[in-house]
Enzyme design. Sequence first.
Site, mmCIF file in Angstrom:
data_model
loop_
_atom_site.group_PDB
_atom_site.id
_atom_site.type_symbol
_atom_site.label_atom_id
_atom_site.label_comp_id
_atom_site.label_asym_id
_atom_site.label_seq_id
_atom_site.Cartn_x
_atom_site.Cartn_y
_atom_site.Cartn_z
ATOM 1 N N TYR A 142 0.821 -1.212 0.000
ATOM 2 C CA TYR A 142 0.000 0.000 0.000
ATOM 3 C C TYR A 142 0.854 1.261 0.000
ATOM 4 O O TYR A 142 0.390 2.328 -0.369
ATOM 5 C CB TYR A 142 -0.944 0.024 1.213
ATOM 6 C CG TYR A 142 -1.977 -1.086 1.215
ATOM 7 C CD1 TYR A 142 -2.252 -1.814 0.073
ATOM 8 C CD2 TYR A 142 -2.674 -1.403 2.370
ATOM 9 C CE1 TYR A 142 -3.175 -2.834 0.077
ATOM 10 C CE2 TYR A 142 -3.610 -2.420 2.382
ATOM 11 C CZ TYR A 142 -3.853 -3.136 1.234
ATOM 12 O OH TYR A 142 -4.778 -4.155 1.237
ATOM 13 N N LYS A 192 3.873 -15.403 2.432
ATOM 14 C CA LYS A 192 3.782 -16.136 1.160
ATOM 15 C C LYS A 192 5.217 -16.403 0.718
ATOM 16 O O LYS A 192 5.653 -15.990 -0.365
ATOM 17 C CB LYS A 192 2.981 -15.268 0.158
ATOM 18 C CG LYS A 192 2.631 -15.953 -1.135
ATOM 19 C CD LYS A 192 1.561 -17.011 -0.991
ATOM 20 C CE LYS A 192 1.309 -17.692 -2.321
ATOM 21 N NZ LYS A 192 0.526 -18.942 -2.187
ATOM 22 N N ASP A 225 -2.600 -18.231 1.741
ATOM 23 C CA ASP A 225 -3.761 -18.910 1.134
ATOM 24 C C ASP A 225 -4.260 -20.014 2.054
ATOM 25 O O ASP A 225 -5.466 -20.174 2.273
ATOM 26 C CB ASP A 225 -3.427 -19.443 -0.270
ATOM 27 C CG ASP A 225 -2.068 -20.138 -0.337
ATOM 28 O OD1 ASP A 225 -1.241 -19.956 0.580
ATOM 29 O OD2 ASP A 225 -1.837 -20.878 -1.308
ATOM 30 N N ASP A 249 -5.144 -7.025 5.825
ATOM 31 C CA ASP A 249 -6.372 -6.330 5.433
ATOM 32 C C ASP A 249 -7.447 -7.379 5.108
ATOM 33 O O ASP A 249 -8.589 -7.311 5.578
ATOM 34 C CB ASP A 249 -6.051 -5.472 4.185
ATOM 35 C CG ASP A 249 -7.155 -4.490 3.838
ATOM 36 O OD1 ASP A 249 -8.160 -4.441 4.579
ATOM 37 O OD2 ASP A 249 -7.009 -3.770 2.844
ATOM 38 N N ASP A 253 -10.664 -8.901 7.784
ATOM 39 C CA ASP A 253 -12.083 -8.827 7.408
ATOM 40 C C ASP A 253 -12.725 -10.208 7.393
ATOM 41 O O ASP A 253 -13.886 -10.370 7.760
ATOM 42 C CB ASP A 253 -12.245 -8.157 6.037
ATOM 43 C CG ASP A 253 -12.366 -6.645 6.176
ATOM 44 O OD1 ASP A 253 -12.040 -6.124 7.267
ATOM 45 O OD2 ASP A 253 -12.781 -5.985 5.209
#
Length: 363
Positions: A142, A192, A225, A249, A253
Amino acid sequence: MANLKFTVLAGDGIGPEVMEEALRVLEKACGGHTLDYAKCDVGGAAIDSCGKALPQSTLDKCSEADAILFGSVGGPKWEHLPPNEQPERAALLPLRKIYKLFANIRPGLLYGELSAASPLKSERIPNGIDIVCIRELTGGIYFGDKSVENLPDGNVRASDTMTYRTDEIIRIADVAARTAMSRSKKLCSIDKANVLQTSVLWRKTVSEYISKNYPEIALTHLYVDNAAMQLARDPNQFDVFFTENMFGDILSDEMAVICGSLGMLCSASLGVSKNSLGFKFGLYEPAGGSAPDIAGKGVANPCAQILSAALMLRYSFGLDDVAKRIESAVRGAVCSGIRTADIAFGKAPVSTREMADAVIERL
Ligand code: NAD
């Protein structure tokens, strides 16, 4: 007895309604300590009063304080504004940047009595959910370099760059480790590392830092994942998990939806600097937004705001005992069947004020 100096930014929509109740709870719970707070406009309310979502006068008050108790900002009234003038983008993001709020802590707490609020089958979470998600908030993709380029062949190419430095990884690992130490000493780092170079560095740095500084912590690693699947399959296999900005992020959620109503979920964003009491400066807010669909009706659930205030006492004022009393009063009220509409599930719903009264009664 401490002087608890904080700035109250109630914002828009249900923000002022639930903030009023959180302040009443703090008044009751913090007897003996002085609540030294200033209320300032932010978001749409500030645009209406002085044309800017984050006025300098508000920032000045925040800088004088040891913490910020935030409500929520935004709503349909300001949606016509250009994106960078909209309340969330023009108020919340600069606050995160100015105060270098690098660690976002979100408890994923669902009481067993509220299991029906989760989209997961109740038999998977018979005792509810009790986990913590920690997200790195000021680094990663970001904030890296961005570009958009018109190519000679007529295509357009855009790029966002993900970068992490070891010191950024270490400081978030330390917040995660401290949180794990205050719970069951189980910590999962999510990355990852099979694909991304930043994740290879993340995993190596985290492994070395935790084994050297927190040898009693049982540290595990998961690819993001797989973590997303495991969270939906069996959330309680985690205790504390932490990850970089974009993965956090998404996973935070996912965790919020698994935990049911937004009205129950609080969060803390901690900064790099220490406040005048020697604890971390932080911003504390509910996980949900300004809920324009129910604003002004007196039906919003104040628990997320009340629990955010408890986090402020814990992290910015070192009052863990008072924070725990508030948390158990909220649990006591909700579990005895006093519920706002979002968590009523067959019970007669109470108002925002009545919900807070029930918490105050139990303090
Ligand atoms: P929202 O989180 O405001 O609402 C989603 C749903 O959850 C709504 O049905 C709402 O009624 C319900 N809800 C949320 N909090 C609740 C509570 N305390 N009690 C009972 N029900 C509750 O999300 P949205 O509708 O996508 O966004 C509304 C506005 O809020 C937008 O302008 C958005 O930009 C803004 N927003 C602000 C923040 C923030 O200030 N941090 C965060 C998210 C969204």
